[in-house]
Structure formats: structure tokens, C-alpha cells
Design an enzyme around this catalytic site. Structure first.
Site, PDB file in Angstrom:
ATOM      1  N   TYR A 100     -16.300   1.708  -2.551  1.00 19.90           N
ATOM      2  CA  TYR A 100     -15.384   2.014  -1.957  1.00 19.90           C
ATOM      3  C   TYR A 100     -14.564   0.840  -1.372  1.00 19.90           C
ATOM      4  O   TYR A 100     -15.573   1.220   0.342  1.00 19.90           O
ATOM      5  CB  TYR A 100     -15.742   3.308  -1.247  1.00 19.90           C
ATOM      6  CG  TYR A 100     -15.691   4.243  -2.238  1.00 19.90           C
ATOM      7  CD1 TYR A 100     -14.429   4.890  -1.956  1.00 19.90           C
ATOM      8  CD2 TYR A 100     -16.751   5.091  -2.938  1.00 19.90           C
ATOM      9  CE1 TYR A 100     -14.490   6.901  -2.647  1.00 19.90           C
ATOM     10  CE2 TYR A 100     -17.128   6.061  -3.737  1.00 19.90           C
ATOM     11  CZ  TYR A 100     -16.024   6.492  -3.650  1.00 19.90           C
ATOM     12  OH  TYR A 100     -16.328   7.721  -4.639  1.00 19.90           O
ATOM     13  N   HIS A 159      -4.222   4.724  10.023  1.00 21.24           N
ATOM     14  CA  HIS A 159      -3.257   5.675   9.710  1.00 21.24           C
ATOM     15  C   HIS A 159      -4.147   6.859  10.689  1.00 21.24           C
ATOM     16  O   HIS A 159      -4.634   6.895  11.453  1.00 21.24           O
ATOM     17  CB  HIS A 159      -3.150   5.899   8.863  1.00 21.24           C
ATOM     18  CG  HIS A 159      -4.305   6.506   7.618  1.00 21.24           C
ATOM     19  ND1 HIS A 159      -5.290   4.894   7.189  1.00 21.24           N
ATOM     20  CD2 HIS A 159      -4.737   7.581   7.384  1.00 21.24           C
ATOM     21  CE1 HIS A 159      -6.311   5.342   6.503  1.00 21.24           C
ATOM     22  NE2 HIS A 159      -5.506   7.393   6.397  1.00 21.24           N
ATOM     23  N   HIS A 197       0.796  -1.609  -0.360  1.00 23.24           N
ATOM     24  CA  HIS A 197       0.060  -0.771   0.121  1.00 23.24           C
ATOM     25  C   HIS A 197       0.827   1.134   0.077  1.00 23.24           C
ATOM     26  O   HIS A 197       1.684   0.972   0.565  1.00 23.24           O
ATOM     27  CB  HIS A 197      -1.015  -0.296   1.226  1.00 23.24           C
ATOM     28  CG  HIS A 197      -1.980   1.099   1.157  1.00 23.24           C
ATOM     29  ND1 HIS A 197      -2.823   0.288   0.329  1.00 23.24           N
ATOM     30  CD2 HIS A 197      -2.277   2.103   1.823  1.00 23.24           C
ATOM     31  CE1 HIS A 197      -3.500   2.465   0.187  1.00 23.24           C
ATOM     32  NE2 HIS A 197      -3.130   2.772   0.743  1.00 23.24           N
ATOM     33  N   HIS A 256      -7.788   6.472  11.760  1.00 28.78           N
ATOM     34  CA  HIS A 256      -8.816   6.197  11.451  1.00 28.78           C
ATOM     35  C   HIS A 256      -8.252   4.750  10.396  1.00 28.78           C
ATOM     36  O   HIS A 256      -7.318   4.345  10.165  1.00 28.78           O
ATOM     37  CB  HIS A 256      -9.336   7.203  10.827  1.00 28.78           C
ATOM     38  CG  HIS A 256      -9.198   8.016   9.521  1.00 28.78           C
ATOM     39  ND1 HIS A 256      -8.283   8.165   9.679  1.00 28.78           N
ATOM     40  CD2 HIS A 256      -8.457   8.010   8.367  1.00 28.78           C
ATOM     41  CE1 HIS A 256      -7.233   9.631   8.000  1.00 28.78           C
ATOM     42  NE2 HIS A 256      -7.540   8.555   7.496  1.00 28.78           N
ATOM     43  N   GLU A 277      -7.721  14.923   7.312  1.00 32.71           N
ATOM     44  CA  GLU A 277      -8.334  14.329   5.967  1.00 32.71           C
ATOM     45  C   GLU A 277      -9.778  14.601   5.262  1.00 32.71           C
ATOM     46  O   GLU A 277     -10.571  14.649   6.177  1.00 32.71           O
ATOM     47  CB  GLU A 277      -8.124  13.179   6.088  1.00 32.71           C
ATOM     48  CG  GLU A 277      -6.558  13.269   6.260  1.00 32.71           C
ATOM     49  CD  GLU A 277      -6.161  11.349   5.877  1.00 32.71           C
ATOM     50  OE1 GLU A 277      -7.057  10.364   5.742  1.00 32.71           O
ATOM     51  OE2 GLU A 277      -5.186  10.934   6.199  1.00 32.71           O
TER      52      GLU A 277
END
Ligand SMILES: [Fe+2]
Length: 386
Positions: free
Chosen positions: A313, A297, A260, A335, A304
């Protein structure tokens, strides 16, 4: 923009006599950033760009105060539940903001009045619909997925063709491609996810006739309506490195890794105190043992603000987030994927993602605007604990 462009008629040298067909002089105007120590353009007007006949104060556009995000929570706003607005300028519903940036949403089908933002650059992301963007630099046909970057002080108006939904980012400074994508002289480097060929600019001058033409001007002190003796769309030519342009999110070439990759690979623009990122359809992480959606993270220096504009999603499955949703994950809150999302995507064997999202990461906390509070899904904060 550091990339030189020339549209219409300009004289062979700058600051020399340039005459109209009737023998009179065109009026030269230098628009320059940072005290004329940065990018600029020279515009040649049929009429004096200084001739105003009236100045009136007008009430604030969006109305309402910003409210701190307290108690601190992750938030989910559903712009799909906000009704239609007046136009793409006066109809902006303020979603969030701080001293660096204000983010608004509008769904509008009427032309805006002429408008100049003198506080900073604007970046308008067109979520759906088509419009003509008219300006002193010429017109641009704008379509779904376009980012339109409008330099500070550019007189312009939006003419939708049907309903347009758009997210507007009003900066307190200049919005530019990230420095790391550019050579020291401003050319896009080979590793950048887009380049000069992907940017669209007005191709010819836009000349409009008219007298006593009002222009709404946004300044640090508030809003003013200035009436110009002649229509400001009177530029027969311009050249330089400062101009409005469009970039379509479908032209963003995603950078992928076997495992990722963090948001900087999605960065599209930067402004003072924030960045704008594009999450585009792409191959999922392809290491044989990869976990192909984000880890939990904590972006300790950023809030954000993520606008979900298309696709699927996987990481947010079960959260209520859908196309048109916005999530706000503030600094101070860790989150990550919703419960079960990691296992589900691994089990699915999916090799690609169709997600399409625009993210604004701000380096100072975002306060909440009345538009966001009017469409909040207040259950979102607890979806990770289900
Ligand atoms: Fe995140």
C-alpha cells in the site's frame, strides 16, 4: 441476480404436480424478493418447508452497542490483532454499522449452525482459508478471495477447512451488481469488470437427513432458533434468478486510465445505502506526468471503510497499515496519501500496484462496534501531520 439458473430436478412447468419416487408430492416453495415483484426461485423439497416443532428466543449474536464516531476521526483497526472466534456466524465481531449495514470480522475453524438472515442479503468476503458453504440451494466450495453473496432468507451454514478469516457485510436489503453493468434485461455488458462466467453457483442439490434440526433466524426483532421437523437441506431441484453465488476478487478485471481513476471504477456490488468496491493488482496510471496514487479527497456523502487484504500500500506507507488492517475515513474529513508517499512512488518508477483491498462506502455515517474498538490503533489520525 437476474440470471436464470436451474439445478437438479424440476417439473416441466411451474406449479404442476411433481411426484417423489414413492408417489407423494414434492413440496414447492417460491422464494421471491420485493413482494414477488422481483427476482425469485422455485425450490422443490422432499419435506414440507413449513414444518417447525419449536421456537426459542436467543441472545444477540455479536453483542455490544454501536458507538458514534465521535470526536470525528479517521480510524485504523487491526483485525490481525483480533483472536479466533467461535464460528463464522456466532463468532462475528461487530466492527461498524448503521441502519443500512453491519460489518463484522471473524476468524473461525468450526462449522456454524444452520442460519437464516431474514433482515437482508449477506456478502461474506473470505480473506483467507477455505470453506464449504452449504445451503438449501446446494453447496459451494469457497476459497480465499471469494465474495459469497447470500440472498435474504437462505438457510445455510459455513464449514471451514482449517481457519477461515472473513469480513461479513449484513445488508438491510438486497446486494446486487451495479445497474450500470447490466443491460435492461440483466445481462452483464461488455464494459463491466466481471460477467456471468465469473460467478459460481451450487452445481447440484445438497440432500441431508435429520430430524428436529435447529436453524438460527435473524429478524428485525432479534434472534430466534426455529427447530424444523426435517432437515432443511432437502431440495431436489430449483430454478430461477435468486440463489447464492461466489465471485472471486481475482476475476475482477480492473479498469485503468492514464491518470488516476476514482473508486466507482472499482465498484463490485451495490446495496441499499452502500457500495462494495474491489481494489485489485493493476497497471498504475500511465500518463507520462501522472501522479499514480490518489489525490487528497473528501467523499462528502460517504464513509469509506477499507479492508486491506493483500499486496503493498504505497499511499499508506508510514501509517502503520498492513495486511488485515481496516481504515475508516469518514465524511467530514479530507484524506489522502501519507506524507512523502507521492514523491516516493514517482521516484520508484513503479508501473504496477499489487494492492488488494475491499472497500465498503456507506452513504450514512458508520458507528463503531466493539470489535473495532478492541483492535484500534489510536495514533492513526495524526499520521498525516508527522
Ligand atoms: Fe479514500
Amino acid at each position: 441476480m437476474p440470471y436464470y439458473q436451474r439445478v437438479g430436478e424440476v417439473p416441466r412447468k411451474r406449479h404442476v404436480r411433481f411426484r417423489r419416487p414413492d408417489g407423494g408430492l414434492y413440496a414447492e416453495e417460491l422464494m421471491g424478493e420485493e413482494g414477488f415483484s422481483s427476482d425469485s426461485s422455485l425450490l422443490y423439497h422432499r419435506y414440507a418447508p413449513t414444518a417447525i416443532v419449536k421456537a426459542e428466543a436467543v441472545p444477540a449474536l455479536t453483542g455490544g452497542e454501536l458507538t458514534p464516531n465521535l470526536p470525528l476521526s479517521p480510524r485504523h483497526f487491526r483485525t490481525q490483532d483480533l483472536g479466533p472466534s467461535e464460528d463464522l456466524v456466532s463468532g462475528r465481531r461487530l466492527l461498524a454499522g448503521n441502519g443500512d449495514v453491519r460489518i463484522s470480522y471473524a476468524a473461525a475453524d468450526r462449522p456454524s449452525e444452520l442460519y437464516r438472515d431474514s433482515m437482508g442479503d449477506e456478502c461474506v468476503y473470505v480473506q483467507s482459508g477455505r470453506a464449504t458453504f452449504e445451503s438449501t440451494y446446494g453447496a459451494l466450495e469457497v476459497d480465499e478471495g471469494d465474495y459469497v453473496v447470500i440472498p435474504t432468507g437462505t438457510i445455510h451454514r459455513w464449514v471451514p477447512h482449517g481457519t477461515v478469516t472473513a469480513l461479513t457485510i449484513e445488508a438491510a436489503g438486497h446486494i446486487r451488481p451495479p445497474k450500470r453493468y447490466l443491460s435492461q434485461y440483466g445481462q452483464f455488458l461488455e464494459h463491466a469488470p466481471y460477467c456471468e462466467r465469473d460467478l459460481r453457483i451450487p452445481s447440484e442439490p445438497l440432500l441431508s437427513d435429520g430430524e428436529d434440526v435447529p436453524v438460527l433466524v435473524r429478524t428485525r426483532g432479534g434472534l430466534t432458533r426455529l427447530t424444523y421437523r426435517n432437515h432443511p437441506f432437502d431440495v431436489v431441484g430449483w430454478d430461477g434468478c435468486l440463489y447464492p453465488y461466489a465471485f472471486n476478487i481475482a476475476d475482477f478485471e480492473p479498469i485503468v486510465k492514464r491518470t488516476h481513476a476514482p473508486p466507482p471504477v472499482h465498484q463490485t456490488f451495490e446495496g441499499p445505502g452502500f457500495v462494495i468496491c474491489s481494489f485489485c493488482p493493476r497497471p498504475l496510471d500511465f500518463h507520462p506526468e501522472a501522479v499514480p496514487i490518489p489525490y487528497n479527497h473528501h467523499n462528502v456523502d460517504s464513509d469509506e471503510f477499507m479492508f486491506y487484504v493483500g499486496g503493498d500500500y504505497s499511499a499508506r506507507a508510514g501509517s502503520g497499515i498492513d495486511v488485515g488492517s481496516i481504515s475508516l475515513h469518514p465524511a467530514g474529513f479530507t484524506h489522502g496519501p501519507q506524507p512523502g508517499a507521492v514523491e516516493a512512488v514517482i521516484a520508484s518508477g513503479a508501473t504496477t500496484t499489487s494492492e488488494l483491498a475491499v472497500m465498503i462506502d456507506t452513504f450514512r455515517p458508520l458507528d463503531l462496534g466493539p470489535g473495532a474498538l478492541a483492535c484500534e490503533d489510536t495514533d492513526y489520525a495524526w499520521t498525516w501531520a508527522r
